[in-house]
Design an enzyme around this catalytic site. Sequence first.
Site, PDB file in Angstrom:
ATOM      1  N   GLU A 158       0.804  -1.215   0.000  1.00  0.00           N
ATOM      2  CA  GLU A 158       0.000   0.000   0.000  1.00  0.00           C
ATOM      3  C   GLU A 158       0.845   1.276   0.000  1.00  0.00           C
ATOM      4  O   GLU A 158       0.478   2.273  -0.631  1.00  0.00           O
ATOM      5  CB  GLU A 158      -0.965  -0.009   1.189  1.00  0.00           C
ATOM      6  CG  GLU A 158      -2.112  -0.990   1.072  1.00  0.00           C
ATOM      7  CD  GLU A 158      -1.728  -2.425   1.407  1.00  0.00           C
ATOM      8  OE1 GLU A 158      -2.556  -3.327   1.190  1.00  0.00           O
ATOM      9  OE2 GLU A 158      -0.584  -2.631   1.898  1.00  0.00           O
TER      10      GLU A 158
ATOM     11  N   HIS B  54     -10.783  -5.698   8.441  1.00  0.00           N
ATOM     12  CA  HIS B  54     -11.667  -5.610   7.292  1.00  0.00           C
ATOM     13  C   HIS B  54     -12.892  -4.734   7.565  1.00  0.00           C
ATOM     14  O   HIS B  54     -13.747  -4.596   6.686  1.00  0.00           O
ATOM     15  CB  HIS B  54     -12.162  -7.005   6.872  1.00  0.00           C
ATOM     16  CG  HIS B  54     -11.089  -7.877   6.306  1.00  0.00           C
ATOM     17  ND1 HIS B  54     -10.079  -8.400   7.073  1.00  0.00           N
ATOM     18  CD2 HIS B  54     -10.864  -8.327   5.045  1.00  0.00           C
ATOM     19  CE1 HIS B  54      -9.281  -9.146   6.326  1.00  0.00           C
ATOM     20  NE2 HIS B  54      -9.740  -9.104   5.087  1.00  0.00           N
TER      21      HIS B  54
END
Length: 355
Positions: free
Chosen positions: A79, A148
């Site tokens: 990322e 998540h």
Amino acid sequence: MTDTAVRSDAAGTAAPPAGPQPLTFAKALNTALADAMEADPSVIMFGEDVGPLGGVFRITDGLTARFGEERCFDTPLAESGIMGMAVGMAMNGMRPVVEMQFDAFAYPAFEQVVSHVAKMPNRTRGKVKLPLVIRIPYAGGIGGVEHHCDSSESYYAHTPGLTVLAPATVRDAYLMLRAAIRFPDPVVFLEPKKLYWSKETLDLAELRKEADDDAATGSAVGRAVVARSGTDATLIAYGPSVPTALAAAEAAASEGRSLEVIDVRSIVPFDDETVSASVRKTGRAVVIAEAPGFASVASEIVARVQERCFHSLAAPVRRVTGFDIPYPSPKLEHYFLPSVDRILDTVDELQWEDA
């Protein structure tokens, strides 16, 4: 890893027919990306699994096939590298749109966001613009596991230099993403995962006309809306909490209480005018958000309402938020998330006996 097992039909590949048709939140985002890429060759989409797979939630479904691997492509699972590359592209005339895949997956890129994305225009006295969009599927309600389901909006809202948007309707999903891509400064675009499969009947041709109108597009940034009118109290929500607030208002109506619902839409910049006008009218307010309450966006909204509406308030502004704990396991998340019952219980505590 079970991420790719998430519903694969969220966006779909077929173009919606002409005229008013049911459109999902996910398909609205998919169409917004495609329309933006069609209109502007400098728009590029990249991230983890966003290419041929179409993303975990299929938001980028069909974009690689349509625009080629140079404009919608997969990246390594890195990322920070994704964000760094987006910064370089934006500095050199491109309009990158990057997907962080899941809310908590974005944390390795946070240093890039704070140190470079948010600061570059100011550091260069406006000479270097960063017209990039960071798409973050966020928040809970999907039975996801740890990392998540985070609601990380406070981190971004607290960082000067970032615009932070959180659509709650299918219509706004399309219009606000188009607006974010056209915006000259960096935008963190928060997509409520549990709303991906929500539907509205919309005329896509009319939406496209509205998105092409500069005035209409500009109104998507920094503008809240009254999602439901009411007179007794104001529920202030954004993103995934808006449908819950609307459900609570509907339940309250059956009990004879009229609740107004404000959809914040734009966390930064914040629309004090619309929110304050509603609270001055009703005299009572409850702020609703999934994130833990301490040092949160909900806290900031409470402070702003108290400062601007103090003499109109009949009771202290209250909050219904997630608890100050790490996100719980899927079987327990319904206790953690704001619910209709928790909202109505809080509304009942707004000192009605003093009215």
